[in-house]
Scaffold this motif. Structure first.
Motif, PDB file in Angstrom:
ATOM      1  N   TYR A 119       0.762  -1.301   0.105  1.00 56.91           N
ATOM      2  CA  TYR A 119       0.025  -0.087  -0.058  1.00 56.91           C
ATOM      3  C   TYR A 119       0.869   1.392  -0.011  1.00 56.91           C
ATOM      4  O   TYR A 119       0.650   2.165  -0.738  1.00 56.91           O
ATOM      5  CB  TYR A 119      -1.008   0.073   1.188  1.00 56.91           C
ATOM      6  N   TRP A 120       1.813   1.415   0.821  1.00 50.77           N
ATOM      7  CA  TRP A 120       2.676   2.463   0.943  1.00 50.77           C
ATOM      8  C   TRP A 120       3.440   2.700  -0.453  1.00 50.77           C
ATOM      9  O   TRP A 120       3.491   3.909  -1.035  1.00 50.77           O
ATOM     10  CB  TRP A 120       3.769   2.323   1.919  1.00 50.77           C
ATOM     11  N   TRP A 121       4.018   1.667  -1.015  1.00 51.85           N
ATOM     12  CA  TRP A 121       4.613   1.892  -2.273  1.00 51.85           C
ATOM     13  C   TRP A 121       3.652   2.058  -3.402  1.00 51.85           C
ATOM     14  O   TRP A 121       4.109   3.169  -4.320  1.00 51.85           O
ATOM     15  CB  TRP A 121       5.541   0.465  -2.631  1.00 51.85           C
ATOM     16  N   GLN A 122       2.396   1.637  -3.356  1.00 49.68           N
ATOM     17  CA  GLN A 122       1.616   1.994  -4.598  1.00 49.68           C
ATOM     18  C   GLN A 122       0.846   3.158  -4.268  1.00 49.68           C
ATOM     19  O   GLN A 122       0.589   3.975  -5.119  1.00 49.68           O
ATOM     20  CB  GLN A 122       0.510   0.875  -4.725  1.00 49.68           C
ATOM     21  N   VAL A 123       0.610   3.661  -3.033  1.00 54.06           N
ATOM     22  CA  VAL A 123      -0.166   4.872  -3.013  1.00 54.06           C
ATOM     23  C   VAL A 123       0.594   5.957  -2.399  1.00 54.06           C
ATOM     24  O   VAL A 123       0.367   7.174  -2.782  1.00 54.06           O
ATOM     25  CB  VAL A 123      -1.401   4.502  -1.710  1.00 54.06           C
ATOM     26  N   GLN A 124       1.586   5.801  -1.193  1.00 56.59           N
ATOM     27  CA  GLN A 124       1.969   6.689  -0.641  1.00 56.59           C
ATOM     28  C   GLN A 124       3.197   7.294  -0.998  1.00 56.59           C
ATOM     29  O   GLN A 124       3.997   7.818  -0.508  1.00 56.59           O
ATOM     30  CB  GLN A 124       2.104   6.542   0.812  1.00 56.59           C
ATOM     31  N   ARG A 125       3.591   6.573  -2.309  1.00 61.72           N
ATOM     32  CA  ARG A 125       4.744   6.922  -2.964  1.00 61.72           C
ATOM     33  C   ARG A 125       5.173   8.181  -3.110  1.00 61.72           C
ATOM     34  O   ARG A 125       4.658   9.052  -3.604  1.00 61.72           O
ATOM     35  CB  ARG A 125       5.058   6.235  -4.224  1.00 61.72           C
ATOM     36  N   ALA A 144      -8.991  15.222  -7.597  1.00 64.53           N
ATOM     37  CA  ALA A 144      -9.641  13.819  -7.559  1.00 64.53           C
ATOM     38  C   ALA A 144      -8.617  12.892  -7.723  1.00 64.53           C
ATOM     39  O   ALA A 144      -8.980  11.712  -7.326  1.00 64.53           O
ATOM     40  CB  ALA A 144     -10.686  13.895  -8.931  1.00 64.53           C
ATOM     41  N   CYS A 145      -7.702  12.885  -8.649  1.00 62.85           N
ATOM     42  CA  CYS A 145      -6.778  12.045  -8.712  1.00 62.85           C
ATOM     43  C   CYS A 145      -5.481  12.353  -7.891  1.00 62.85           C
ATOM     44  O   CYS A 145      -4.799  11.320  -7.362  1.00 62.85           O
ATOM     45  CB  CYS A 145      -6.500  11.651  -9.967  1.00 62.85           C
ATOM     46  N   HIS A 146      -5.028  13.551  -7.959  1.00 66.72           N
ATOM     47  CA  HIS A 146      -3.787  13.858  -7.061  1.00 66.72           C
ATOM     48  C   HIS A 146      -3.766  14.145  -5.766  1.00 66.72           C
ATOM     49  O   HIS A 146      -2.836  14.578  -5.180  1.00 66.72           O
ATOM     50  CB  HIS A 146      -3.197  14.885  -8.022  1.00 66.72           C
ATOM     51  N   ALA A 202      -1.804  21.406   0.162  1.00 70.44           N
ATOM     52  CA  ALA A 202      -1.551  20.988   1.144  1.00 70.44           C
ATOM     53  C   ALA A 202      -0.292  20.079   1.697  1.00 70.44           C
ATOM     54  O   ALA A 202       0.131  19.601   2.576  1.00 70.44           O
ATOM     55  CB  ALA A 202      -2.897  20.404   2.235  1.00 70.44           C
ATOM     56  N   MET A 203       0.330  19.726   0.390  1.00 70.50           N
ATOM     57  CA  MET A 203       1.335  18.699   0.432  1.00 70.50           C
ATOM     58  C   MET A 203       2.902  19.291   0.437  1.00 70.50           C
ATOM     59  O   MET A 203       2.961  20.241  -0.332  1.00 70.50           O
ATOM     60  CB  MET A 203       1.183  17.719  -0.701  1.00 70.50           C
ATOM     61  N   THR A 204       3.524  19.138   1.400  1.00 70.42           N
ATOM     62  CA  THR A 204       4.798  19.559   1.434  1.00 70.42           C
ATOM     63  C   THR A 204       5.844  18.809   0.331  1.00 70.42           C
ATOM     64  O   THR A 204       6.583  19.392  -0.184  1.00 70.42           O
ATOM     65  CB  THR A 204       5.503  19.519   2.865  1.00 70.42           C
ATOM     66  N   LYS A 205       5.335  17.663   0.167  1.00 68.36           N
ATOM     67  CA  LYS A 205       6.152  16.881  -0.907  1.00 68.36           C
ATOM     68  C   LYS A 205       5.180  15.926  -1.404  1.00 68.36           C
ATOM     69  O   LYS A 205       4.037  15.440  -0.867  1.00 68.36           O
ATOM     70  CB  LYS A 205       7.079  15.596  -0.051  1.00 68.36           C
ATOM     71  N   VAL A 206       5.114  15.962  -2.838  1.00 68.33           N
ATOM     72  CA  VAL A 206       4.473  15.536  -3.503  1.00 68.33           C
ATOM     73  C   VAL A 206       4.228  14.095  -3.614  1.00 68.33           C
ATOM     74  O   VAL A 206       5.362  13.499  -3.667  1.00 68.33           O
ATOM     75  CB  VAL A 206       4.449  15.648  -5.334  1.00 68.33           C
ATOM     76  N   ARG A 207       3.016  13.167  -3.314  1.00 67.15           N
ATOM     77  CA  ARG A 207       2.957  11.921  -3.088  1.00 67.15           C
ATOM     78  C   ARG A 207       1.554  11.464  -4.016  1.00 67.15           C
ATOM     79  O   ARG A 207       0.786  12.159  -3.907  1.00 67.15           O
ATOM     80  CB  ARG A 207       3.104  11.533  -1.669  1.00 67.15           C
ATOM     81  N   ARG A 208       1.789   9.991  -4.093  1.00 66.76           N
ATOM     82  CA  ARG A 208       0.611   9.441  -4.504  1.00 66.76           C
ATOM     83  C   ARG A 208      -0.561   9.569  -3.585  1.00 66.76           C
ATOM     84  O   ARG A 208      -0.190   8.897  -2.108  1.00 66.76           O
ATOM     85  CB  ARG A 208       0.733   7.971  -4.936  1.00 66.76           C
ATOM     86  N   VAL A 209      -1.579   9.672  -3.828  1.00 68.12           N
ATOM     87  CA  VAL A 209      -2.783   9.388  -2.731  1.00 68.12           C
ATOM     88  C   VAL A 209      -3.835   8.532  -3.722  1.00 68.12           C
ATOM     89  O   VAL A 209      -4.791   8.112  -2.644  1.00 68.12           O
ATOM     90  CB  VAL A 209      -3.400  10.671  -2.454  1.00 68.12           C
ATOM     91  N   ARG A 210      -3.758   8.023  -4.568  1.00 69.46           N
ATOM     92  CA  ARG A 210      -4.712   7.152  -5.312  1.00 69.46           C
ATOM     93  C   ARG A 210      -3.940   6.040  -6.072  1.00 69.46           C
ATOM     94  O   ARG A 210      -2.659   6.363  -6.449  1.00 69.46           O
ATOM     95  CB  ARG A 210      -5.721   7.623  -6.337  1.00 69.46           C
ATOM     96  N   THR A 211      -4.386   4.915  -6.040  1.00 68.63           N
ATOM     97  CA  THR A 211      -3.725   3.816  -6.760  1.00 68.63           C
ATOM     98  C   THR A 211      -3.513   4.105  -8.245  1.00 68.63           C
ATOM     99  O   THR A 211      -2.683   3.822  -8.930  1.00 68.63           O
ATOM    100  CB  THR A 211      -4.231   2.444  -6.458  1.00 68.63           C
ATOM    101  N   LEU A 212      -4.630   4.786  -8.816  1.00 64.82           N
ATOM    102  CA  LEU A 212      -4.906   4.787 -10.256  1.00 64.82           C
ATOM    103  C   LEU A 212      -4.641   3.506 -11.089  1.00 64.82           C
ATOM    104  O   LEU A 212      -4.532   3.359 -12.116  1.00 64.82           O
ATOM    105  CB  LEU A 212      -3.808   5.800 -10.900  1.00 64.82           C
ATOM    106  N   GLN A 213      -5.272   2.424 -10.342  1.00 67.28           N
ATOM    107  CA  GLN A 213      -5.427   1.161 -10.696  1.00 67.28           C
ATOM    108  C   GLN A 213      -6.868   0.923 -11.367  1.00 67.28           C
ATOM    109  O   GLN A 213      -7.572   1.817 -10.869  1.00 67.28           O
ATOM    110  CB  GLN A 213      -5.047  -0.073  -9.754  1.00 67.28           C
ATOM    111  N   MET A 214      -6.908  -0.006 -11.991  1.00 60.40           N
ATOM    112  CA  MET A 214      -8.114  -0.247 -12.978  1.00 60.40           C
ATOM    113  C   MET A 214      -9.530  -0.041 -12.118  1.00 60.40           C
ATOM    114  O   MET A 214     -10.515   0.681 -12.408  1.00 60.40           O
ATOM    115  CB  MET A 214      -8.183  -1.522 -13.571  1.00 60.40           C
ATOM    116  N   GLY A 215      -9.738  -0.843 -10.809  1.00 60.23           N
ATOM    117  CA  GLY A 215     -10.610  -0.700 -10.176  1.00 60.23           C
ATOM    118  C   GLY A 215     -11.052   0.672  -9.844  1.00 60.23           C
ATOM    119  O   GLY A 215     -12.239   1.086  -9.707  1.00 60.23           O
ATOM    120  N   TRP A 216     -10.142   1.490  -9.361  1.00 63.18           N
ATOM    121  CA  TRP A 216     -10.255   2.779  -8.898  1.00 63.18           C
ATOM    122  C   TRP A 216     -10.597   3.636 -10.011  1.00 63.18           C
ATOM    123  O   TRP A 216     -11.763   4.287  -9.964  1.00 63.18           O
ATOM    124  CB  TRP A 216      -8.987   3.329  -8.242  1.00 63.18           C
ATOM    125  N   CYS A 217     -10.273   3.599 -11.047  1.00 68.11           N
ATOM    126  CA  CYS A 217     -10.629   4.196 -12.488  1.00 68.11           C
ATOM    127  C   CYS A 217     -12.080   3.817 -12.948  1.00 68.11           C
ATOM    128  O   CYS A 217     -12.866   4.718 -13.194  1.00 68.11           O
ATOM    129  CB  CYS A 217      -9.410   4.028 -13.527  1.00 68.11           C
TER     130      CYS A 217
END
Length: 182
Positions: free
Chosen positions: A39-45, A142-144, A149-164
Motif C-alpha cells: 500500500y505504501w509503495w503503490q499509494v503513498q510513494r 480527484a486523482c492527485h 497541502a502537500m509539502t512533498k508530492v506523493r501518490r494518494v490514489r492507486t490509479l489502478q483499474m478498479g479505482w478508475c
C-alpha cells in the motif's frame, strides 16, 4: 461409537496447538506488514525530487491554478512539467536567495532541464489523457489529492483499474475497455 483419544494423542495435540496458533499469528503479521508495504509503495510513494517544489506555497498560499504551470493539461494527453522559463518568470526577482531557487537558477542559466522524478507512471497498455479529464470538469485533486497541502508530492490514489472504473461509473463516463486500453 464415539471417537476417543489416547494419552499420546492428547499430549501431541496439546503440544501442537500452541505452535499452530503461533504460526497463524506470525503468518497474519507477515501478511499484514507486506500488505502495508505494498500500500505504501503503490499509494503513498513520494520520490525525492532534484529541487524541492513547494506546492503548499504555489498552489496553497498563492493559489495559482494548476494550469498556470501545467499548461498542457487541457490540450494534451500529458499535463506537462513547467518549463524553466515559467519558473523564472517569477523567480528572477522573487526568493532569489533561497537554496532551491539558486539550484533552479543554475539549471536555467545552464539551459539544463530539471530531471524530475515521476510520481505516477501508468503501464504502456493504458491510454490516459489529461485533456479529456480536464475538459470533462474533473478537478486535479480527484486523482492527485490536495497538492496545496502537500509539502512533498506523493501518490494518494492507486490509479489502478478498479479505482478508475469506479470513478468512470460514478461520473457517467464510458467503461468500455477500449476507452483506456490500447
Amino acid at each position: 461409537m464415539p471417537l476417543t483419544l489416547n494419552q499420546a494423542q492428547r499430549r501431541f495435540l496439546t503440544r501442537l496447538a500452541p505452535r499452530v496458533l503461533l504460526l497463524g499469528f506470525f503468518t497474519t503479521f507477515v501478511l499484514l506488514v507486506a500488505g502495508m508495504a505494498l500500500y505504501w509503495w503503490q499509494v503513498q510513494r513520494a520520490p525525492e525530487q532534484p529541487i524541492a517544489f513547494p506546492h503548499t506555497v504555489h498552489a496553497g498560499s498563492l493559489q495559482l491554478p494548476c494550469s498556470y504551470c501545467h499548461m498542457y493539461a487541457d490540450k494534451s494527453p500529458r499535463a506537462g512539467v513547467p518549463t524553466l522559463d515559467i519558473c523564472m518568470s517569477c523567480h528572477r526577482s522573487i526568493a532569489t536567495d533561497r537554496p532551491q531557487i539558486i539550484k533552479l537558477t543554475e539549471h536555467y542559466q545552464a539551459r539544463r532541464p530539471v530531471a524530475w522524478n515521476r510520481v505516477h507512471e501508468l503501464p504502456d497498455f493504458i491510454y490516459f489523457t489529461h485533456k479529456r479529464h480536464v475538459r470533462a470538469g474533473i478537478e486535479c485533486f480527484a486523482c492527485h489529492g490536495n497538492l496545496a497541502a502537500m509539502t512533498k508530492v506523493r501518490r494518494v490514489r492507486t490509479l489502478q483499474m478498479g479505482w478508475c472504473v469506479t470513478c468512470h461509473k460514478s461520473n457517467g463516463a464510458s467503461i468500455d475497455c477500449a476507452t483506456c486500453h490500447l
